[in-house]
Design an enzyme around this catalytic site. Structure first.
Site, PDB file in Angstrom:
ATOM      1  N   SER A  41      39.687  17.901 -28.273  1.00 22.89           N
ATOM      2  CA  SER A  41      38.527  17.292 -28.872  1.00 22.89           C
ATOM      3  C   SER A  41      38.374  16.865 -27.434  1.00 22.89           C
ATOM      4  O   SER A  41      36.555  16.068 -26.893  1.00 22.89           O
ATOM      5  CB  SER A  41      38.106  15.823 -29.739  1.00 22.89           C
ATOM      6  OG  SER A  41      37.931  17.261 -30.875  1.00 22.89           O
ATOM      7  N   LYS A  89      35.364  18.030 -25.175  1.00 18.92           N
ATOM      8  CA  LYS A  89      34.127  18.423 -26.075  1.00 18.92           C
ATOM      9  C   LYS A  89      33.069  17.285 -24.569  1.00 18.92           C
ATOM     10  O   LYS A  89      31.914  18.378 -24.701  1.00 18.92           O
ATOM     11  CB  LYS A  89      33.624  17.802 -27.412  1.00 18.92           C
ATOM     12  CG  LYS A  89      34.695  18.303 -28.004  1.00 18.92           C
ATOM     13  CD  LYS A  89      34.378  18.099 -29.644  1.00 18.92           C
ATOM     14  CE  LYS A  89      35.177  18.778 -30.495  1.00 18.92           C
ATOM     15  NZ  LYS A  89      35.489  17.747 -32.062  1.00 18.92           N
ATOM     16  N   TYR A  98      35.815  28.123 -27.735  1.00 22.14           N
ATOM     17  CA  TYR A  98      36.014  26.968 -28.063  1.00 22.14           C
ATOM     18  C   TYR A  98      37.684  26.584 -28.828  1.00 22.14           C
ATOM     19  O   TYR A  98      37.962  25.267 -27.847  1.00 22.14           O
ATOM     20  CB  TYR A  98      35.198  26.161 -29.496  1.00 22.14           C
ATOM     21  CG  TYR A  98      35.719  24.987 -29.420  1.00 22.14           C
ATOM     22  CD1 TYR A  98      34.402  23.461 -29.413  1.00 22.14           C
ATOM     23  CD2 TYR A  98      35.980  25.076 -31.410  1.00 22.14           C
ATOM     24  CE1 TYR A  98      35.989  22.811 -29.931  1.00 22.14           C
ATOM     25  CE2 TYR A  98      36.435  24.369 -31.648  1.00 22.14           C
ATOM     26  CZ  TYR A  98      36.562  22.958 -31.138  1.00 22.14           C
ATOM     27  OH  TYR A  98      36.544  21.392 -31.624  1.00 22.14           O
ATOM     28  N   TYR A 151      34.772   8.965 -33.255  1.00 25.50           N
ATOM     29  CA  TYR A 151      34.059  10.211 -34.448  1.00 25.50           C
ATOM     30  C   TYR A 151      33.625   8.399 -35.154  1.00 25.50           C
ATOM     31  O   TYR A 151      33.149   7.807 -34.909  1.00 25.50           O
ATOM     32  CB  TYR A 151      35.535  10.422 -35.496  1.00 25.50           C
ATOM     33  CG  TYR A 151      36.304  11.500 -34.137  1.00 25.50           C
ATOM     34  CD1 TYR A 151      35.716  12.941 -33.943  1.00 25.50           C
ATOM     35  CD2 TYR A 151      37.445  11.234 -33.991  1.00 25.50           C
ATOM     36  CE1 TYR A 151      36.175  13.747 -33.254  1.00 25.50           C
ATOM     37  CE2 TYR A 151      37.747  12.595 -33.355  1.00 25.50           C
ATOM     38  CZ  TYR A 151      37.401  13.177 -32.629  1.00 25.50           C
ATOM     39  OH  TYR A 151      38.496  14.096 -31.930  1.00 25.50           O
ATOM     40  N   VAL A 183      42.694  15.176 -31.050  1.00 18.64           N
ATOM     41  CA  VAL A 183      44.083  15.705 -32.050  1.00 18.64           C
ATOM     42  C   VAL A 183      46.116  15.718 -31.572  1.00 18.64           C
ATOM     43  O   VAL A 183      46.375  15.369 -32.275  1.00 18.64           O
ATOM     44  CB  VAL A 183      43.820  16.327 -32.815  1.00 18.64           C
ATOM     45  CG1 VAL A 183      42.786  16.316 -34.204  1.00 18.64           C
ATOM     46  CG2 VAL A 183      43.541  17.572 -32.987  1.00 18.64           C
TER      47      VAL A 183
HETATM   48  N1  GLN Z   1      41.139  22.014 -31.371  1.00 19.24           N
HETATM   49  C1  GLN Z   1      40.370  20.708 -32.471  1.00 19.24           C
HETATM   50  C2  GLN Z   1      39.886  21.155 -33.879  1.00 19.24           C
HETATM   51  O1  GLN Z   1      38.443  22.346 -33.757  1.00 19.24           O
HETATM   52  C3  GLN Z   1      39.390  19.867 -32.056  1.00 19.24           C
HETATM   53  C4  GLN Z   1      39.093  18.301 -33.252  1.00 19.24           C
HETATM   54  C5  GLN Z   1      40.084  17.287 -32.778  1.00 19.24           C
HETATM   55  O2  GLN Z   1      40.236  16.881 -31.600  1.00 19.24           O
HETATM   56  N2  GLN Z   1      39.837  16.346 -33.470  1.00 19.24           N
HETATM   57  O3  GLN Z   1      40.120  20.724 -35.337  1.00 19.24           O
END
Ligand code: GLN
Length: 402
Positions: free
Chosen positions: A64, A67, A191, A243, A261
Site C-alpha cells: 500500500s 498508493k 494495481y 487507515y 501490509v
Molecule cells: N496489495 C495489498 C492489497 O490490495 C495492499 C494492501 C495494503 O498494503 N494494506 O490488499
C-alpha cells in the site's frame, strides 16, 4: 568526529528488537513466508544523505505504500480536477479493503484505501494505453521516486493475483459506478503489480524525501512530479495514510505517512526528512507494530511533529539598521515566507518619511517561497512609489524579486 545520527538510529533499533507483538499478513499467501524478525529504519535528508540501521537493505514488496505515489502519478498525468472527479479525499474510518464509497455518488472515498487506489491506478498514463503498459508506467514512476530501477516480486504478484477476488469486487463496484473505465481484472492486475514492486527501508526514505522536498529526487536531481502534486499527496497521507488509526497517528507522530501490509511505513516531513521503516508484524489496523514504535520515538526524540512549530520568526530582521554611509537599512535573513515577509514589510513601513534613500539587504536570505517574494516585491514597489531611492542587496546574480 563522527556524526551521532547513525548511533542514535542503532539505539532506536535496539530499543525495539525484543518486541514480537503482532501478526504477519497472511491473506496474501506469499507474505506469510517472510522472516518476521526483520527490523530497519532509514532517514534521508533533503540533500540526499541516507542514514540507516538494522536490515535497511532487506527487500520487501511495497504494497500500500505505492498508493500515494500512484496518486502522485495520476495527478501528474490527468490533473487535479479529473482525479478528484474519480476519487475523494475524505478519511473512510474503515479498514483498507472495505467498500468505502460516498453514499450519494459511489465515488471511492480516498486514494489510500484499496477501492480508491485501484481507481487511481487506472488513471495513470494515457487513458488509451493497454493495462500492461499502464503497470509499466507505474513501476517506472515508483523507480524515479526511489532513484533506482525497482524490480517486481513475481511470486508475490502471482500469489496475490491468484487470491484477488476481494479487490476485483471493489474494482467491479467502481467500474459499475463509472469511476473505473477499464476491465476490473485488468485494473486489479496492474494495481497488484504496482504493490509487488520491491523496495528497501532505504528506498522508502529516499521516496519520502522526494515527496517532502517538492517532487525533486535528492539523489538523481530529477523533478519527478510538480510541487503542487506533493502538497496534495502529503495532505491526503496526513488524513488517510494510516487507515483508521489516522487520528492516533496524527496526534502521536504527526508526520504524513503511509503503511503497507508487508510491514513498511513511509513518513515524509515536508522540507525536513524522509523516513522508511520495515518490520513485518502488524497490529489490528494493518500497521507494522515496531514501525509505529520507531516512528513514535523518532518523532518525539527529534521533534519531528508537524504541529511542533519552529521558533517565532522574530529573528527574520538583522540587528544592523544603518548602512555604512548612514542610510536606513533593513536586513532580512533566513527563510522568507508569509510570517517573515510580513515582519519585513512592517519594518519598511516604519522608515521615517524624511529618509529618501534606503537599503534593503537580502544577502542573508536562505530561501524564499513565492508568497514571500511577492510580498517583498510589493514592499519595494511601495517604497519607490513613495519617492524613495531603494538599493537592493541580493545574495546572488540569479536571485531577484521579479
Ligand atoms: N496489495 C495489498 C492489497 O490490495 C495492499 C494492501 C495494503 O498494503 N494494506 O490488499
Amino acid at each position: 568526529m563522527r556524526t551521532p545520527v547513525p548511533d542514535y538510529l542503532t539505539e532506536l533499533i535496539e530499543g525495539c528488537t525484543a518486541d514480537a507483538d503482532g501478526e504477519l499478513a497472511s491473506y496474501i499467501p506469499e507474505l506469510a513466508n517472510v522472516d518476521p524478525a526483520q527490523l530497519a529504519v532509514a532517514v534521508c535528508t533533503p540533500d540526499g544523505t541516507v542514514y540507516a540501521a538494522g536490515d535497511a537493505d532487506a527487500q520487501f514488496t511495497i504494497q500500500s505504500i505505492s498508493k500515494p505515489f500512484a496518486y502522485a502519478l495520476a495527478l501528474r498525468d490527468r490533473g487535479l480536477d479529473v482525479v478528484l472527479d474519480h476519487v475523494g479525499v475524505e478519511p473512510s474510518g474503515d479498514a483498507f479493503n472495505e467498500m468505502s464509497v460516498e453514499s450519494a455518488t459511489g465515488r471511492p472515498r480516498n486514494p489510500m484505501i484499496n477501492i480508491g487506489a485501484i481507481t487511481t491506478h487506472s488513471l495513470v498514463g494515457n487513458p488509451a494505453i493497454p493495462y500492461e503498459a499502464r503497470a509499466a508506467v507505474l513501476i517506472d514512476g515508483l523507480s524515479r521516486f526511489a532513484g533506482r530501477t525497482l524490480d517486481v516480486d513475481e511470486a508475490v504478484l502471482e500469489s496475490e493475483y491468484a487470491t484477488r477476488y476481494r479487490n476485483v469486487a471493489l474494482a467491479s463496484m467502481a467500474r459499475s459506478n463509472d469511476f473505473i473505465h477499464v476491465e476490473p481484472d485488468e485494473a486489479v492486475w496492474g494495481y497488484t503489480k504496482q504493490c509487488s514492486a520491491l523496495v528497501t527501508a532505504r528506498d522508502l526514505a529516499v521516496m519520502a524525501t522526494t515527496l517532502a522536498g517538492g517532487g525533486k529526487n535528492p539523489l538523481t536531481g530529477e523533478q519527478v512530479v510538480p510541487q503542487w502534486v506533493c502538497r496534495q499527496v502529503l495532505s491526503v497521507m496526513m488524513s488517510c495514510g494510516m487507515y483508521d488509526a489516522a487520528g492516533d497517528w496524527l496526534s502521536q507522530v504527526g508526520i504524513p505517512a503511509k503503511s503497507g501490509v508487508s510491514g513498511g511505513i513511509l513518513g515524509a516531513l515536508p522540507g525536513q526528512a524522509g523516513i522508511g521503516t520495515f518490520s513485518p508484524r502488524l497490529d489490528r489496523f494493518g500497521n507494522s507494530v515496531r514501525g509505529v514504535q520507531l516512528f513514535e520515538r523518532l518523532s518525539g526524540d527529534m521533534g519531528l511533529h508537524i504541529m511542533e512549530l519552529p521558533a517565532p520568526s522574530i529573528d527574520a530582521i538583522g540587528a544592523r539598521d544603518e548602512s555604512e554611509d548612514g542610510r536606513p537599512l533593513i536586513a532580512v535573513q533566513g527563510p522568507v515566507i508569509f510570517s517573515t515577509a510580513e515582519l519585513a514589510l512592517r519594518r519598511f513601513a516604519e522608515i521615517p518619511d524624511d529618509e529618501r534613500d534606503v537599503v534593503i539587504d537580502l544577502r542573508m536570505v536562505t530561501t524564499m517561497n513565492s508568497v514571500g517574494k511577492r510580498m517583498l516585491a510589493e514592499g519595494v514597489r511601495r517604497l519607490k512609489l513613495d519617492g524613495r531611492e531603494v538599493e537592493l542587496l541580493l545574495p546572488r546574480a540569479d536571485f531577484s524579486l521579479t
